[in-house]
Design a protein around this motif. Sequence first.
Motif, mmCIF file in Angstrom:
data_model
loop_
_atom_site.group_PDB
_atom_site.id
_atom_site.type_symbol
_atom_site.label_atom_id
_atom_site.label_comp_id
_atom_site.label_asym_id
_atom_site.label_seq_id
_atom_site.Cartn_x
_atom_site.Cartn_y
_atom_site.Cartn_z
ATOM 1 N N ASN A 214 1.338 -10.298 1.734
ATOM 2 C CA ASN A 214 2.158 -10.158 1.557
ATOM 3 C C ASN A 214 3.651 -11.609 0.999
ATOM 4 O O ASN A 214 4.163 -12.253 2.126
ATOM 5 C CB ASN A 214 3.073 -9.044 2.196
ATOM 6 C CG ASN A 214 4.426 -8.556 1.549
ATOM 7 O OD1 ASN A 214 5.160 -8.976 0.935
ATOM 8 N ND2 ASN A 214 4.920 -7.731 2.370
ATOM 9 N N HIS A 217 6.663 -12.708 2.282
ATOM 10 C CA HIS A 217 6.727 -13.525 4.101
ATOM 11 C C HIS A 217 6.590 -14.848 3.513
ATOM 12 O O HIS A 217 7.039 -15.690 4.394
ATOM 13 C CB HIS A 217 6.033 -12.995 4.729
ATOM 14 C CG HIS A 217 6.297 -11.520 4.978
ATOM 15 N ND1 HIS A 217 5.439 -10.617 5.861
ATOM 16 C CD2 HIS A 217 7.111 -10.424 4.530
ATOM 17 C CE1 HIS A 217 5.350 -9.422 5.752
ATOM 18 N NE2 HIS A 217 6.840 -9.751 4.819
ATOM 19 N N TYR A 245 -2.419 -6.422 -3.453
ATOM 20 C CA TYR A 245 -2.424 -6.183 -1.864
ATOM 21 C C TYR A 245 -1.248 -4.493 -1.815
ATOM 22 O O TYR A 245 -0.754 -4.470 -2.824
ATOM 23 C CB TYR A 245 -1.258 -7.331 -1.655
ATOM 24 C CG TYR A 245 -0.121 -7.166 -0.036
ATOM 25 C CD1 TYR A 245 0.233 -6.070 0.012
ATOM 26 C CD2 TYR A 245 -1.243 -7.634 0.432
ATOM 27 C CE1 TYR A 245 0.866 -6.477 1.610
ATOM 28 C CE2 TYR A 245 -1.315 -7.585 2.100
ATOM 29 C CZ TYR A 245 -0.074 -7.153 2.746
ATOM 30 O OH TYR A 245 0.128 -6.876 3.833
ATOM 31 N N SER A 248 -1.631 -1.515 2.806
ATOM 32 C CA SER A 248 -2.346 -0.992 3.710
ATOM 33 C C SER A 248 -3.736 -1.486 3.901
ATOM 34 O O SER A 248 -4.732 -1.733 3.105
ATOM 35 C CB SER A 248 -3.562 0.169 3.065
ATOM 36 O OG SER A 248 -4.003 1.475 3.745
ATOM 37 N N TYR A 263 -8.504 -11.428 2.498
ATOM 38 C CA TYR A 263 -6.761 -10.146 2.927
ATOM 39 C C TYR A 263 -6.745 -10.943 3.784
ATOM 40 O O TYR A 263 -6.880 -11.926 4.902
ATOM 41 C CB TYR A 263 -7.658 -9.552 3.586
ATOM 42 C CG TYR A 263 -6.478 -8.118 4.373
ATOM 43 C CD1 TYR A 263 -6.379 -8.796 5.331
ATOM 44 C CD2 TYR A 263 -5.044 -7.725 3.505
ATOM 45 C CE1 TYR A 263 -5.364 -8.526 6.047
ATOM 46 C CE2 TYR A 263 -3.876 -7.574 4.345
ATOM 47 C CZ TYR A 263 -4.039 -6.949 5.462
ATOM 48 O OH TYR A 263 -3.251 -6.578 6.188
HETATM 49 P P1 P6P Z 1 3.573 -5.549 5.467
HETATM 50 C C1 P6P Z 1 -0.136 -1.236 7.873
HETATM 51 O O1 P6P Z 1 0.914 -1.218 8.728
HETATM 52 C C2 P6P Z 1 -0.564 -2.555 8.338
HETATM 53 O O2 P6P Z 1 -0.595 -2.697 9.081
HETATM 54 C C3 P6P Z 1 -2.150 -3.022 7.240
HETATM 55 O O3 P6P Z 1 -2.181 -1.775 6.456
HETATM 56 C C4 P6P Z 1 -1.261 -3.525 6.289
HETATM 57 O O4 P6P Z 1 -2.261 -4.064 4.963
HETATM 58 C C5 P6P Z 1 -0.332 -4.440 6.538
HETATM 59 O O5 P6P Z 1 0.418 -3.963 7.577
HETATM 60 C C6 P6P Z 1 1.064 -3.962 5.561
HETATM 61 O O6 P6P Z 1 2.102 -5.290 5.977
HETATM 62 O O7 P6P Z 1 4.727 -6.071 6.863
HETATM 63 O O8 P6P Z 1 2.948 -7.064 4.087
HETATM 64 O O9 P6P Z 1 4.331 -4.045 4.721
#
Ligand code: P6P
Length: 336
Positions: A214, A217, A245, A248, A263
């Motif tokens: 992500n 961040h 991304y 999930s 990942y």
């Molecule tokens: P963010 C979903 O809540 C999860 O636990 C993972 O499946 C996913 O990769 C991540 O958090 C997404 O988190 O902070 O990028 O939205």
Amino acid sequence: MKRKKNVTLGEFIIENQSSFAYSTGELSKLINAIRLAAKVVNHEVNKAGLVDIIGDVGETNIQGEEQQKLDVFANDKFIQSLKNREIVCGIASEESEEFISINSNDERNQNKYVVLIDPLDGSSNIDVNVSVGTIFSVYRRITPVGTPVTLEDFLQPGKNQVAAGYIVYGTSTMLVYTTGAGVNGFTLNPAIGTFYLSHPDMQFPETGTIYSVNEGHYIHFHQGVKDYIKYCQKEEEDRPYTARYIGSLVSDFHRNMIKGGIYMYPKSSVTEEGKLRLLYECNPMAFLAEQANGLAIGGRSRILDVVPTELHQRIPFFVGSRKMVEKLQEFLDKYH
Ligand code: P6P
């Protein structure tokens, strides 16, 4: 060892019963319990938009996250299916603060397995029709059978797992799991409710050109992670890589295992220990990754070596193609 395709999951379990270390058939029954619950949850996930099963229940789980109706439903179904078969003595779930003892106070209870689950990972994606998943992890209990199950039975390092896997409720529904003899993927034929072996002996490509993080961040990341992301984006050799991304974990992991990729969910100045949970997200995915010749680290150490101290503890998580994770490790090590 190449396995023939189109074997059903039920046939596969029977054919490979002997390869389950120490198994007396209970592990097979456990995988079958997961299989049944997966079909029930899949049915609900696929109609989530049609019935009053999306949205939140107006409560929060122990993570302080809005509990989606579907993840409460999924939690209930997996727990119910495992309880009904009287194969496990305890269950820990992302949705429950404490672990659940299953008749473990009954000295006649000879069940030797404990299961940890994230019943519906990525559930915030449900309302926008993005794929979600279930993650499960299985250990043999440490305390003697016939005695009450304890927290010690759950706080084991990931290298002790006897089985792990996920269900991804995507364009098709797949169950992917390992019992320590490689990773195999089964696709559900919804018309007849049967899982068929569609992806035998799954392996991470040694390297890849996909990175999943992500980037919103980015400013909060450790410098080593920032440097690695810039490395992925540099016009050089096989780069720039492709950014993918989904939000999930199960879906990003599944795609990267098929195509090659990494990942990352690093810790940051906002999430000091990262976001993902060690016991029912990172450990099972790390077991699958290593069984598929991939690699999973928490920053400085192999995920499967980490000795847990709390049921819901978080850890930074980097998983995928071996050479990509090793390159990331080089960037992280520059700052230690
Ligand atoms: P963010 C979903 O809540 C999860 O636990 C993972 O499946 C996913 O990769 C991540 O958090 C997404 O988190 O902070 O990028 O939205």
